[in-house]
Every structure is written in structure tokens, then in C-alpha cells.
Design a protein around this motif. Structure first.
Motif, PDB file in Angstrom:
ATOM      1  N   ILE A 117      13.777 -28.785  16.797  1.00  0.00           N
ATOM      2  CA  ILE A 117      13.138 -29.734  17.726  1.00  0.00           C
ATOM      3  C   ILE A 117      13.847 -31.075  17.671  1.00  0.00           C
ATOM      4  CG2 ILE A 117      11.034 -31.061  18.173  1.00  0.00           C
ATOM      5  CD1 ILE A 117       9.463 -28.544  17.232  1.00  0.00           C
ATOM      6  N   GLU A 118      14.126 -31.574  16.465  1.00  0.00           N
ATOM      7  CA  GLU A 118      14.824 -32.845  16.327  1.00  0.00           C
ATOM      8  C   GLU A 118      16.188 -32.797  17.000  1.00  0.00           C
ATOM      9  OE1 GLU A 118      14.875 -33.576  12.122  1.00  0.00           O
ATOM     10  OE2 GLU A 118      12.734 -34.094  12.070  1.00  0.00           O
ATOM     11  N   SER A 119      16.871 -31.695  16.861  1.00  0.00           N
ATOM     12  CA  SER A 119      18.192 -31.543  17.481  1.00  0.00           C
ATOM     13  C   SER A 119      18.086 -31.539  19.010  1.00  0.00           C
ATOM     14  CB  SER A 119      18.833 -30.241  16.983  1.00  0.00           C
ATOM     15  OG  SER A 119      20.077 -30.056  17.606  1.00  0.00           O
ATOM     16  N   ILE A 120      17.100 -30.841  19.532  1.00  0.00           N
ATOM     17  CA  ILE A 120      16.894 -30.795  20.990  1.00  0.00           C
ATOM     18  C   ILE A 120      16.564 -32.186  21.521  1.00  0.00           C
ATOM     19  CG2 ILE A 120      15.352 -29.958  22.814  1.00  0.00           C
ATOM     20  CD1 ILE A 120      15.077 -27.341  21.130  1.00  0.00           C
ATOM     21  N   VAL A 121      15.656 -32.880  20.842  1.00  0.00           N
ATOM     22  CA  VAL A 121      15.257 -34.223  21.280  1.00  0.00           C
ATOM     23  C   VAL A 121      16.448 -35.162  21.229  1.00  0.00           C
ATOM     24  CG1 VAL A 121      13.846 -36.228  20.678  1.00  0.00           C
ATOM     25  CG2 VAL A 121      12.825 -33.951  20.703  1.00  0.00           C
ATOM     26  N   ARG A 122      17.206 -35.115  20.122  1.00  0.00           N
ATOM     27  CA  ARG A 122      18.378 -35.985  19.985  1.00  0.00           C
ATOM     28  C   ARG A 122      19.391 -35.726  21.090  1.00  0.00           C
ATOM     29  NH1 ARG A 122      23.379 -36.337  18.065  1.00  0.00           N
ATOM     30  NH2 ARG A 122      23.983 -38.153  16.851  1.00  0.00           N
ATOM     31  N   ASP A 123      19.708 -34.461  21.307  1.00  0.00           N
ATOM     32  CA  ASP A 123      20.675 -34.122  22.352  1.00  0.00           C
ATOM     33  C   ASP A 123      20.193 -34.571  23.725  1.00  0.00           C
ATOM     34  OD1 ASP A 123      22.323 -33.000  20.440  1.00  0.00           O
ATOM     35  OD2 ASP A 123      21.743 -30.913  20.893  1.00  0.00           O
ATOM     36  N   TYR A 124      18.922 -34.348  23.992  1.00  0.00           N
ATOM     37  CA  TYR A 124      18.361 -34.723  25.294  1.00  0.00           C
ATOM     38  C   TYR A 124      18.437 -36.236  25.512  1.00  0.00           C
ATOM     39  CZ  TYR A 124      15.340 -34.868  29.340  1.00  0.00           C
ATOM     40  OH  TYR A 124      14.844 -35.081  30.609  1.00  0.00           O
ATOM     41  N   LEU A 125      18.083 -36.995  24.483  1.00  0.00           N
ATOM     42  CA  LEU A 125      18.119 -38.453  24.610  1.00  0.00           C
ATOM     43  C   LEU A 125      19.549 -38.963  24.733  1.00  0.00           C
ATOM     44  CD1 LEU A 125      15.292 -39.508  22.157  1.00  0.00           C
ATOM     45  CD2 LEU A 125      15.282 -39.644  24.653  1.00  0.00           C
ATOM     46  N   LEU A 126      20.475 -38.356  24.061  1.00  0.00           N
ATOM     47  CA  LEU A 126      21.872 -38.771  24.189  1.00  0.00           C
ATOM     48  C   LEU A 126      22.408 -38.489  25.593  1.00  0.00           C
ATOM     49  CD1 LEU A 126      23.328 -37.744  20.721  1.00  0.00           C
ATOM     50  CD2 LEU A 126      22.965 -40.058  21.603  1.00  0.00           C
ATOM     51  N   LYS A 127      21.945 -37.406  26.191  1.00  0.00           N
ATOM     52  CA  LYS A 127      22.372 -37.069  27.556  1.00  0.00           C
ATOM     53  C   LYS A 127      21.626 -37.895  28.603  1.00  0.00           C
ATOM     54  CE  LYS A 127      23.704 -32.372  26.429  1.00  0.00           C
ATOM     55  NZ  LYS A 127      23.275 -30.974  26.437  1.00  0.00           N
ATOM     56  N   ASN A 128      20.448 -38.434  28.251  1.00  0.00           N
ATOM     57  CA  ASN A 128      19.595 -39.181  29.186  1.00  0.00           C
ATOM     58  C   ASN A 128      19.134 -40.495  28.554  1.00  0.00           C
ATOM     59  OD1 ASN A 128      19.191 -36.996  31.373  1.00  0.00           O
ATOM     60  ND2 ASN A 128      18.713 -35.953  29.455  1.00  0.00           N
ATOM     61  N   PRO A 129      20.040 -41.372  28.187  1.00  0.00           N
ATOM     62  CA  PRO A 129      19.622 -42.604  27.491  1.00  0.00           C
ATOM     63  C   PRO A 129      18.777 -43.542  28.351  1.00  0.00           C
ATOM     64  CG  PRO A 129      21.951 -42.681  28.040  1.00  0.00           C
ATOM     65  CD  PRO A 129      21.478 -41.298  28.367  1.00  0.00           C
ATOM     66  N   GLU A 130      18.828 -43.389  29.657  1.00  0.00           N
ATOM     67  CA  GLU A 130      17.998 -44.233  30.527  1.00  0.00           C
ATOM     68  C   GLU A 130      16.509 -44.026  30.266  1.00  0.00           C
ATOM     69  OE1 GLU A 130      18.735 -40.368  32.593  1.00  0.00           O
ATOM     70  OE2 GLU A 130      20.044 -41.809  31.624  1.00  0.00           O
ATOM     71  N   LEU A 131      16.148 -42.909  29.648  1.00  0.00           N
ATOM     72  CA  LEU A 131      14.750 -42.664  29.299  1.00  0.00           C
ATOM     73  C   LEU A 131      14.229 -43.733  28.345  1.00  0.00           C
ATOM     74  CD1 LEU A 131      14.574 -38.819  28.766  1.00  0.00           C
ATOM     75  CD2 LEU A 131      13.545 -40.156  30.586  1.00  0.00           C
ATOM     76  N   LEU A 132      15.085 -44.181  27.448  1.00  0.00           N
ATOM     77  CA  LEU A 132      14.652 -45.203  26.501  1.00  0.00           C
ATOM     78  C   LEU A 132      14.299 -46.493  27.227  1.00  0.00           C
ATOM     79  CD1 LEU A 132      17.186 -44.515  23.624  1.00  0.00           C
ATOM     80  CD2 LEU A 132      14.812 -43.763  23.825  1.00  0.00           C
ATOM     81  N   GLN A 133      15.048 -46.821  28.287  1.00  0.00           N
ATOM     82  CA  GLN A 133      14.709 -48.004  29.086  1.00  0.00           C
ATOM     83  C   GLN A 133      13.373 -47.815  29.784  1.00  0.00           C
ATOM     84  OE1 GLN A 133      18.312 -48.284  31.469  1.00  0.00           O
ATOM     85  NE2 GLN A 133      18.876 -50.160  30.385  1.00  0.00           N
TER      86      GLN A 133
END
Length: 166
Positions: free
Chosen positions: A36-52
């Protein structure tokens, strides 16, 4: 990955799994947590605009909470804010809208706002303006406030005070 998982993954990516709650974390084996941590990390790295987006939502919630805190403070201190015998009321003393101004005679912003306040009172004959002496910018501010109070004591109508205030 489905769009419905997007906000869940973004939120999960901002917290560790242990912060999500021990009950939820206990439902996953160590290998599942790692996946799960790996999936979340990969997803956030591919979609960093989500953090904004997440930060913007957090800022909105914080602004709403801050505004509510201010409303509660005004409600709690309404009598002192709106009906103190020590303040001066200009405009319409029985107006249907009350504006309270805390000011210091040495404040540049206060001086610039004075013309706008006078225009508002002229434009709205039902505006009640409560003026609160707030001398925080040094001894000169305290002395100016003391003179203003003396002027106010000479004329309970507030006319002389408003002349001095201007």
C-alpha cells in the motif's frame, strides 16, 4: 486506478499508516502495508498536483475554523464591543448596521481608512459606527487618545469628538 481512490490515496500519502489508526493498520499484514505504501508513493509521485489540492482544501477548512472562532469571540464580547458607555458612536446612533473601529491616531492605515468611513456614513444614513480608542503605537498615541477622551467629555453628542477625530 479509479478516480474514486484518488482522494483516499492522496490523504493516505500525507499520513503514515500508523497515523491512520492502529485498528486499521492491524487489518493489514506487513507485506500488505508495504505494498500500500508503495502504491501511494508511486501514485503521488506521478500526480504531485494532488498535494496542492489537499493543501488548498486544508487552508479552506482552517479559514472557516478561524472565521468561526472570530464570530464566537464577537458574540461572547458583544456587549463590550457594541454597547460600552466608554466608546463614541458616530453616524446613526440607532442604525441598523454597526461597524466597530479600533484605531490609533498614529496609525497610517487608520488615517487612510478615515475618508472611506466618512463616505460610508454619508452613503448609508442607517450606519452606526462605534469608535474604540486603541493607542498601541507609543506614548504619542496614548496622549492623543487622552485628548480625544477629554474632547468627548465636553460634548456627549460626539460632534466635537468627530471633528477632533478627523
Amino acid at each position: 486506478m479509479s478516480l474514486t481512490l484518488r482522494p483516499v490515496l492522496a490523504a493516505a500519502g500525507l499520513m503514515t499508516l500508523t497515523a491512520i489508526g492502529s485498528a486499521l493498520a492491524q487489518d493489514f499484514s506487513p507485506s500488505q502495508r508495504g505494498a500500500i505504501e508503495s502504491i501511494v508513493r508511486d501514485y503521488l509521485l506521478k500526480n504531485p498536483e494532488l498535494l496542492q489540492e489537499v493543501m488548498a482544501e486544508l487552508e479552506k477548512k482552517q479559514a472557516v475554523a478561524e472565521a468561526e472562532k472570530h464570530r464566537a469571540g464577537v458574540k461572547q464580547h458583544a456587549e463590550a464591543l457594541f454597547n460600552s458607555p466608554r466608546h463614541v458612536v458616530v453616524g446613526n446612533p440607532k442604525g441598523d448596521v454597526t461597524m466597530v473601529e479600533f484605531f490609533d491616531y498614529n496609525c497610517g492605515y487608520c488615517k487612510r481608512a478615515l475618508s472611506d468611513k466618512m463616505e460610508m456614513m454619508k452613503a448609508d444614513p442607517k450606519l452606526r459606527v462605534v469608535l474604540k480608542e486603541f493607542p498601541v503605537l507609543g506614548q504619542g498615541s496614548v496622549e492623543a487618545a487622552q485628548v480625544a477622551v477629554a474632547v468627548r467629555m465636553q460634548d456627549p453628542t460626539g460632534k466635537k469628538y468627530l471633528d477632533f477625530h478627523q
